[in-house]
Design a protein around this motif. Structure first.
Motif, mmCIF file in Angstrom:
data_model
loop_
_atom_site.group_PDB
_atom_site.id
_atom_site.type_symbol
_atom_site.label_atom_id
_atom_site.label_comp_id
_atom_site.label_asym_id
_atom_site.label_seq_id
_atom_site.Cartn_x
_atom_site.Cartn_y
_atom_site.Cartn_z
ATOM 1 N N UNK A 112 34.302 -77.334 51.565
ATOM 2 C CA UNK A 112 33.954 -77.886 50.253
ATOM 3 C C UNK A 112 32.493 -77.565 49.920
ATOM 4 N N UNK A 113 31.598 -77.768 50.903
ATOM 5 C CA UNK A 113 30.175 -77.471 50.693
ATOM 6 C C UNK A 113 29.966 -75.985 50.413
ATOM 7 N N UNK A 114 30.667 -75.133 51.165
ATOM 8 C CA UNK A 114 30.531 -73.679 50.980
ATOM 9 C C UNK A 114 30.993 -73.265 49.585
ATOM 10 N N UNK A 115 32.125 -73.820 49.144
ATOM 11 C CA UNK A 115 32.650 -73.480 47.815
ATOM 12 C C UNK A 115 31.703 -73.968 46.718
ATOM 13 N N UNK A 116 31.153 -75.161 46.877
ATOM 14 C CA UNK A 116 30.196 -75.669 45.881
ATOM 15 C C UNK A 116 28.954 -74.787 45.817
ATOM 16 N N UNK A 117 28.483 -74.309 46.980
ATOM 17 C CA UNK A 117 27.331 -73.402 46.996
ATOM 18 C C UNK A 117 27.679 -72.082 46.307
ATOM 19 N N UNK A 158 40.193 -74.383 42.509
ATOM 20 C CA UNK A 158 39.047 -74.635 43.389
ATOM 21 C C UNK A 158 39.517 -75.353 44.649
ATOM 22 N N UNK A 159 40.440 -76.313 44.517
ATOM 23 C CA UNK A 159 41.010 -76.982 45.692
ATOM 24 C C UNK A 159 41.734 -75.977 46.583
ATOM 25 N N UNK A 160 42.400 -75.024 45.955
ATOM 26 C CA UNK A 160 43.100 -73.981 46.710
ATOM 27 C C UNK A 160 42.098 -73.113 47.485
ATOM 28 N N UNK A 161 40.969 -72.774 46.838
ATOM 29 C CA UNK A 161 39.915 -72.003 47.489
ATOM 30 C C UNK A 161 39.336 -72.781 48.670
ATOM 31 N N UNK A 162 39.110 -74.071 48.482
ATOM 32 C CA UNK A 162 38.597 -74.925 49.569
ATOM 33 C C UNK A 162 39.594 -74.942 50.731
ATOM 34 N N UNK A 221 37.466 -79.046 56.415
ATOM 35 C CA UNK A 221 37.556 -79.347 54.977
ATOM 36 C C UNK A 221 36.203 -79.663 54.334
ATOM 37 N N UNK A 222 35.356 -80.440 55.024
ATOM 38 C CA UNK A 222 34.043 -80.777 54.446
ATOM 39 C C UNK A 222 33.137 -79.561 54.329
ATOM 40 N N UNK A 223 33.053 -78.779 55.409
ATOM 41 C CA UNK A 223 32.210 -77.576 55.390
ATOM 42 C C UNK A 223 32.707 -76.592 54.331
#
Length: 199
Positions: free
Chosen positions: A27-32, A8-12, A23-25
């Motif tokens: 992270x939010x996109x991956x969580x969504x 998941x960190x790799x995807x972010x 990085x923040x955006x």
């Protein structure tokens, strides 16, 4: 210690490389995406794999297509003798949205840049010169961005094509439709004054 599993960190990290995402955006996109795995993430992964497999650059103009020759280049009605030169595919798509140009395109793949060591051979300028001759082009429209590198590239192309007899034009620059003078920068106002025409 990582807050998320390594994949998941790799995807972010990969998402953060996309334009407009830090990085923040990312992270939010991956969580969504993880929240909507079935409805968004799985279909997105499928279509991304499909596009990675099937998308090609048109051998003639450089557009992105599902075939070796794009629909624009294979359309005989667009063989008007006009070639519109653009920096990248996004510019081609923007011009196509306007539905005003009925000729063919040539995507350079960037602009000349001494700082980045990008010369004519790194771009598709030699292929353009070849097309002008082989397609008996009447006009080459330089639709390059009004940046220093864009204008340097336009001048270089004009010099290279000088002896071919082809008419070389560029897009008009100046006041946009619906624009107010008070909100425009000095360069745009200057360009509009220089490009004035009979009313």
């Amino acid at each position: 210690m990582s807050q998320a599993p390594q994949d998941i960190e790799q995807l972010i990290g990969l998402m953060a490389r996309l334009p407009g995402l830090g990085p923040r955006s990312a992270r939010r996109a991956v969580l969504m995406l993880l929240k909507k795995r079935g409805t968004v993430m799985a279909p997105l992964a499928r279509i991304m794999a499909e596009v990675a497999e099937n998308a090609h650059n048109c051998q003639t103009c450089g557009n992105i297509s599902g075939a070796t020759t794009c629909e624009i280049c294979s359309d005989d009605r667009r063989a008007t003798g006009e070639i519109c030169v653009v920096e990248d595919v996004a510019d081609l798509w923007a011009l196509e949205r306007g539905q005003a140009f009925k000729g063919r395109y040539h995507v350079l793949g960037g602009t000349l840049s001494a700082l980045d060591a990008i010369g004519p051979e790194q771009l598709r300028i030699p292929a353009l010169v070849e097309r002008v001759t082989s397609e008996n082009a009447r006009e080459v429209i330089l639709a390059l961005n009004a940046t220093v590198d864009g204008q340097t590239t336009a001048h270089y192309i004009a010099e290279v094509l000088e002896g071919t007899g082809v008419s070389i034009t560029s897009l008009a620059q100046g006041v946009p439709i619906g624009g107010e003078l008070d909100y425009l920068d000095d360069g745009t106002i200057g360009a509009a004054l220089r490009a004035r025409r009979k009313f």
